[in-house]
Design a protein around this motif. Sequence first.
Motif, PDB file in Angstrom:
ATOM      1  N   ASP A  29       0.850  -1.260   0.111  1.00 57.47           N
ATOM      2  CA  ASP A  29      -0.114   0.017   0.033  1.00 57.47           C
ATOM      3  C   ASP A  29       0.876   1.335   0.219  1.00 57.47           C
ATOM      4  O   ASP A  29       0.356   2.281  -0.591  1.00 57.47           O
ATOM      5  CB  ASP A  29      -0.900  -0.093   1.166  1.00 57.47           C
ATOM      6  CG  ASP A  29      -2.128  -0.811   0.773  1.00 57.47           C
ATOM      7  OD1 ASP A  29      -2.420  -1.313  -0.369  1.00 57.47           O
ATOM      8  OD2 ASP A  29      -2.961  -0.779   1.882  1.00 57.47           O
ATOM      9  N   ASP A  30       1.990   1.173   0.569  1.00 59.54           N
ATOM     10  CA  ASP A  30       2.682   2.420   0.763  1.00 59.54           C
ATOM     11  C   ASP A  30       3.516   2.666  -0.554  1.00 59.54           C
ATOM     12  O   ASP A  30       4.125   3.808  -0.758  1.00 59.54           O
ATOM     13  CB  ASP A  30       3.590   2.467   1.862  1.00 59.54           C
ATOM     14  CG  ASP A  30       4.683   1.353   2.152  1.00 59.54           C
ATOM     15  OD1 ASP A  30       4.413   0.231   1.302  1.00 59.54           O
ATOM     16  OD2 ASP A  30       5.475   1.510   2.797  1.00 59.54           O
ATOM     17  N   GLU A  31       3.462   1.726  -1.429  1.00 57.79           N
ATOM     18  CA  GLU A  31       4.421   1.934  -2.560  1.00 57.79           C
ATOM     19  C   GLU A  31       3.528   2.275  -3.669  1.00 57.79           C
ATOM     20  O   GLU A  31       4.163   2.570  -4.997  1.00 57.79           O
ATOM     21  CB  GLU A  31       5.119   0.505  -2.992  1.00 57.79           C
ATOM     22  CG  GLU A  31       6.196   0.151  -1.972  1.00 57.79           C
ATOM     23  CD  GLU A  31       6.600  -1.420  -2.486  1.00 57.79           C
ATOM     24  OE1 GLU A  31       6.087  -2.143  -2.887  1.00 57.79           O
ATOM     25  OE2 GLU A  31       7.382  -1.847  -1.625  1.00 57.79           O
ATOM     26  N   ASN A  32       2.189   2.170  -3.705  1.00 56.87           N
ATOM     27  CA  ASN A  32       1.259   2.469  -4.749  1.00 56.87           C
ATOM     28  C   ASN A  32       0.636   3.918  -4.925  1.00 56.87           C
ATOM     29  O   ASN A  32      -0.371   3.861  -5.440  1.00 56.87           O
ATOM     30  CB  ASN A  32       0.252   1.583  -4.773  1.00 56.87           C
ATOM     31  CG  ASN A  32      -0.617   1.258  -3.755  1.00 56.87           C
ATOM     32  OD1 ASN A  32      -0.786   2.243  -3.114  1.00 56.87           O
ATOM     33  ND2 ASN A  32      -1.180   0.121  -3.525  1.00 56.87           N
ATOM     34  N   VAL A  33       1.040   4.668  -3.974  1.00 53.92           N
ATOM     35  CA  VAL A  33       0.434   6.067  -4.029  1.00 53.92           C
ATOM     36  C   VAL A  33       0.983   6.796  -5.213  1.00 53.92           C
ATOM     37  O   VAL A  33       2.087   6.914  -5.507  1.00 53.92           O
ATOM     38  CB  VAL A  33       0.946   6.820  -2.753  1.00 53.92           C
ATOM     39  CG1 VAL A  33       0.261   8.420  -2.706  1.00 53.92           C
ATOM     40  CG2 VAL A  33       0.415   6.264  -1.446  1.00 53.92           C
ATOM     41  N   VAL A  34      -0.003   6.952  -6.229  1.00 56.47           N
ATOM     42  CA  VAL A  34       0.259   7.946  -7.249  1.00 56.47           C
ATOM     43  C   VAL A  34       0.018   9.396  -7.085  1.00 56.47           C
ATOM     44  O   VAL A  34       0.483  10.172  -8.000  1.00 56.47           O
ATOM     45  CB  VAL A  34      -0.499   7.313  -8.642  1.00 56.47           C
ATOM     46  CG1 VAL A  34      -0.033   5.789  -8.900  1.00 56.47           C
ATOM     47  CG2 VAL A  34      -2.073   7.408  -8.045  1.00 56.47           C
ATOM     48  N   ALA A  35      -0.671   9.861  -6.352  1.00 55.12           N
ATOM     49  CA  ALA A  35      -0.867  11.456  -5.941  1.00 55.12           C
ATOM     50  C   ALA A  35      -1.687  11.494  -4.635  1.00 55.12           C
ATOM     51  O   ALA A  35      -2.041  10.892  -4.127  1.00 55.12           O
ATOM     52  CB  ALA A  35      -1.901  11.748  -6.996  1.00 55.12           C
TER      53      ALA A  35
END
Length: 99
Positions: A29-35
């Motif tokens: 979850d912490d690797e997939n923040v796009v914005a």
Amino acid sequence: MKKYWETGEKDDFGKECYKLHFSQFYEEDDENVVAGFVQDETDENIFIYVSKELNVEYDTLFADSIEDAKHQIEDMLIDHWNDEIDYLENRIKSFQDEE
């Protein structure tokens, strides 16, 4: 694949931070923040956003609501990815035309 908005911690001015998660594969979850964005502390129609995907650090957008800001960011991401597709298609075409 999954996309979802997370309401995060409040900033120093008591405004909630919002993060857009998008996972194509199996990222944490912490690797997939796009914005992400936060509402300006003085003007409710100004939002400050960041996005590694868009190569943006602390830019502003104007929106009527938090939902509107979310839609604008999602639209920016879609436009960005479409531009990347156009670029790659043109590059392939140019490469093939040289043969």
